[in-house]
Structures are given as C-alpha cells and as structure tokens.
Design an enzyme around this catalytic site. Structure first.
Site, PDB file in Angstrom:
ATOM      1  CG  HIS A  92      -0.220   0.070   2.667  1.00 45.01           C
ATOM      2  ND1 HIS A  92      -0.060  -0.980   3.447  1.00 45.01           N
ATOM      3  CD2 HIS A  92       0.205   0.994   3.036  1.00 45.01           C
ATOM      4  CE1 HIS A  92       0.326  -0.711   4.599  1.00 45.01           C
ATOM      5  NE2 HIS A  92       0.838   0.544   4.270  1.00 45.01           N
TER       6      HIS A  92
HETATM    7  P1  TYD Z   1      -2.395  -3.042   7.686  1.00 44.70           P
HETATM    8  O1  TYD Z   1      -1.856  -1.720   7.499  1.00 44.70           O
HETATM    9  O2  TYD Z   1      -3.080  -3.628   6.268  1.00 44.70           O
HETATM   10  O3  TYD Z   1      -1.208  -3.852   7.760  1.00 44.70           O
HETATM   11  P2  TYD Z   1       0.338  -4.256   6.488  1.00 44.70           P
HETATM   12  O4  TYD Z   1       0.226  -3.066   5.721  1.00 44.70           O
HETATM   13  O5  TYD Z   1       1.502  -4.321   7.631  1.00 44.70           O
HETATM   14  O6  TYD Z   1      -0.111  -5.757   6.183  1.00 44.70           O
HETATM   15  O7  TYD Z   1      -2.920  -3.285   8.755  1.00 44.70           O
HETATM   16  C1  TYD Z   1      -3.648  -4.655   9.068  1.00 44.70           C
HETATM   17  C2  TYD Z   1      -4.771  -4.397   9.906  1.00 44.70           C
HETATM   18  O8  TYD Z   1      -4.391  -3.613  11.151  1.00 44.70           O
HETATM   19  C3  TYD Z   1      -6.068  -3.550   9.546  1.00 44.70           C
HETATM   20  O9  TYD Z   1      -7.310  -4.290   9.843  1.00 44.70           O
HETATM   21  C4  TYD Z   1      -5.999  -2.438   9.721  1.00 44.70           C
HETATM   22  C5  TYD Z   1      -5.200  -2.546  11.315  1.00 44.70           C
HETATM   23  N1  TYD Z   1      -4.404  -1.489  12.032  1.00 44.70           N
HETATM   24  C6  TYD Z   1      -4.840  -0.623  13.127  1.00 44.70           C
HETATM   25  O10 TYD Z   1      -6.137  -0.934  13.363  1.00 44.70           O
HETATM   26  N2  TYD Z   1      -4.372   0.274  13.485  1.00 44.70           N
HETATM   27  C7  TYD Z   1      -2.963   0.392  12.948  1.00 44.70           C
HETATM   28  O11 TYD Z   1      -2.166   1.390  13.608  1.00 44.70           O
HETATM   29  C8  TYD Z   1      -2.606  -0.405  11.846  1.00 44.70           C
HETATM   30  C9  TYD Z   1      -1.213  -0.008  11.359  1.00 44.70           C
HETATM   31  C10 TYD Z   1      -3.397  -1.410  11.409  1.00 44.70           C
END
Ligand code: TYD
Length: 147
Positions: free
Chosen positions: A56
């Site tokens: 992302h």
């Molecule tokens: P995501 O940002 O998609 O993780 P990555 O890019 O590392 O794979 O986040 C995964 C899940 O965690 C998503 O459901 C959102 C949640 N999340 C939060 O609730 N708070 C946060 O600060 C972060 C980073 C993620």
C-alpha cells in the site's frame, strides 16, 4: 499541489547505539532522531515464513521502519523508480515519505518490524490498489518539476 516525493528522498536513518558489556540501547527522541512528530507506534511480529506485508501507499503519513529484531527487506516504489533496502540492525531505519508504495518481505524467523508513524491510524488515507497508486502519482505523461 501534493508533494511528489521520489524514492531518492527516502533515506536510511542511523539511530544512536549505546553499548556496554551488558548489551545495547537505542534511544529515539521525537523530532530529534526522527524528522517528524511521532503520533503512533506499532510493530509487526509473529510473521509466518514467506509472508509479506505492506502493499500500500499513504497519501499523508510518513514513517520510519525499523527491524527491532531480525531482518527483512523493504522495497519502495514512487511509481517511477524502486529502491530496496535490507534492514538488519535495530539502530537503522528507513524514512518512508508520503506517496511511496511499499512491500515488506523476506522476514527472518522472529523478526519484529517497528514502525514510527506521523499520523494516527486513518484507513481513508491508504492507497491499497497499485493502479490507483499510479494514477494518484499522475505519471500519465506529466513531468513534475521535482524531477
Ligand atoms: P495493514 O496496515 O493492512 O497492515 P500491513 O500493511 O502491515 O499488512 O493493517 C492490518 C490491520 O490492522 C488492518 O485491519 C488495520 C489494522 N490496523 C489498525 O487498526 N491500526 C494500526 O495502527 C495499523 C497499522 C493497522
């Protein structure tokens, strides 16, 4: 106009490391060791072998990514150029500016990915689709003055 940073604006930050025979400590001070106000800290752990994270970009948020334990690779992509760094020391971080597609992968067993972020969590400022990211970066033949 939004800032249109390139991967070449994203640098490795060397944090202090204070060592003695009982081990090492790395202090990270807001706006001193990190070039922005840290509003949120999170960390990724228990990452299964072969998994990748990221995929992302953020429109507003900037962050520093640190391998607090173990190692992993980070590939940044500004829509034009890519840059890959391996993070493998707890006193190094990569400063990821807004508008960077990032993939984080090759996690070693037990790796901990520590992230210092400039914003509270806001899912609406994520770009999670690569084609949308390229459109957002507006590289359809337009040349930006920064380049
Ligand atoms: P995501 O940002 O998609 O993780 P990555 O890019 O590392 O794979 O986040 C995964 C899940 O965690 C998503 O459901 C959102 C949640 N999340 C939060 O609730 N708070 C946060 O600060 C972060 C980073 C993620």
């Amino acid at each position: 106009m939004k800032d249109n940073y390139s991967v070449f604006d994203c640098h490795i930050i060397h944090f202090p490391k204070i060592s003695n025979r009982a081990g090492a400590i790395t202090p990270i001070q807001n706006k001193i060791d990190v070039p922005f106000e840290v509003k949120r800290v999170y960390y990724l752990y228990d990452i299964p072998a072969g998994e990748s994270r990221g995929a992302h970009a953020h429109q507003i948020l900037e962050q520093v990514i640190i391998a607090a334990s173990g190692s992993f690779d980070v590939t940044l992509d500004d829509g034009r150029n890519k840059k890959t760094v391996q993070l493998n020391r707890p006193n190094l971080g990569i400063h990821v500016l807004p508008g960077m597609w990032r993939d984080i992968y090759n996690f070693s067993s037990g790796a901990i990915c520590l992230v210092l972020a400039s914003e509270l969590y806001d899912s609406s400022e994520y770009i999670r689709d690569y084609d949308s990211f390229i459109k957002y970066k507006n590289y359809d033949g337009v040349t930006f003055s920064r380049f």
